[in-house]
Design a protein around this motif. Sequence first.
Motif, mmCIF file in Angstrom:
data_model
loop_
_atom_site.group_PDB
_atom_site.id
_atom_site.type_symbol
_atom_site.label_atom_id
_atom_site.label_comp_id
_atom_site.label_asym_id
_atom_site.label_seq_id
_atom_site.Cartn_x
_atom_site.Cartn_y
_atom_site.Cartn_z
ATOM 1 N N LEU A 107 4.911 103.217 5.216
ATOM 2 C CA LEU A 107 3.858 103.552 4.301
ATOM 3 C C LEU A 107 2.843 102.687 4.750
ATOM 4 N N TRP A 109 1.601 102.070 8.036
ATOM 5 C CA TRP A 109 1.108 102.577 9.114
ATOM 6 C C TRP A 109 0.607 103.720 8.615
ATOM 7 N N LYS A 110 0.657 104.458 7.652
ATOM 8 C CA LYS A 110 0.242 105.592 7.031
ATOM 9 C C LYS A 110 -1.309 105.374 6.332
ATOM 10 N N GLU A 111 -1.505 104.135 5.894
ATOM 11 C CA GLU A 111 -2.525 103.755 5.235
ATOM 12 C C GLU A 111 -3.326 103.077 6.564
ATOM 13 N N GLY A 116 -2.717 106.226 11.651
ATOM 14 C CA GLY A 116 -2.169 106.992 10.675
ATOM 15 C C GLY A 116 -0.708 107.344 10.921
ATOM 16 N N ASN A 117 -0.111 107.770 10.101
ATOM 17 C CA ASN A 117 1.402 108.070 10.368
ATOM 18 C C ASN A 117 2.044 108.904 9.087
ATOM 19 N N ILE A 118 2.725 109.820 9.505
ATOM 20 C CA ILE A 118 3.029 111.105 8.893
ATOM 21 C C ILE A 118 4.507 110.659 7.934
ATOM 22 N N MET A 146 5.974 110.945 2.152
ATOM 23 C CA MET A 146 5.987 111.165 3.774
ATOM 24 C C MET A 146 6.803 112.166 4.164
#
Length: 280
Positions: A107, A109-111, A116-118, A146
């Motif tokens: 999470l 890394w998503k932010e 980005g990160n899925i 995710m």
Amino acid sequence: MTEKRTCQVCMHHCSLAPGQTGLCGARKNEGGEIVCENYGQITSMALDPIEKKPLQNFRPGANVLSVGSYGCNLRCPFCQNHEISMGGREEAGGMCVPPKLLADTALEWKERKKAGNIGVAFTYNEPLVGWEYVRDTARLVREYGMENVLVTNGTASLEVLEELLPYIDAMNIDLKGFREGYYRKLGGNLETVKQFITRASAGCHVELTTLIVPGENDGEEEMEEEARWIADLSREIPLHVTRFFPQYRMRDRGPTDVGALRRLAGIAGRYLEHVYLGNV
């Protein structure tokens, strides 16, 4: 004395005495119960492009937090990650990353806007030898909104697959060849993998990878049979036809001839809508 117990995760059905570890190096008879000894033990972690899994038709251009542990239930002599897949706990090393910590990291890394990160990809070693960790982490990742990716050899029971399917969004499954004799050389079973692919492709996005090893699985007739079988499931299932390079215990031959690789991909393309060349 506690009796032997049989592991049901894959077709090997290892019968384990107390304290004994199975062929995969990751499952153990502990106090009369088969446990996942590599639970939470992460040996590798990186933010990878989704295409590296390889997945070409699922979230193209995205990055995914990729993690691996140790252990594998096959013995491929060309394994590119043999340090962790063939090693046990002591050889592979690693650090303890509980499911929530991994989900929280994904999470974070998503932010991060730049990368980005899925979600999380379970890869590098064979994740299904530690399927309980995959399930527990994937459930949390899904709760965070995710996605989960599984990169696997497909050599596991359908019972294990059913435990995971509700939380997995995409898989890349190795279909190492289309001859039972070749699978026996690798310590596997073709029918087990075919059953796994059949069920998985009905439950999530699936792409397949066949590494072409010179003198082993590079026959044109074999590729045609493989492609026909995949097409019977769906012509839309992508197939990655990838190039072998000598490594680990298979250094007795050169890399796959690129021309031969293209011919095999062309044969597959007669039956499948999406055929990709890898490592060329």
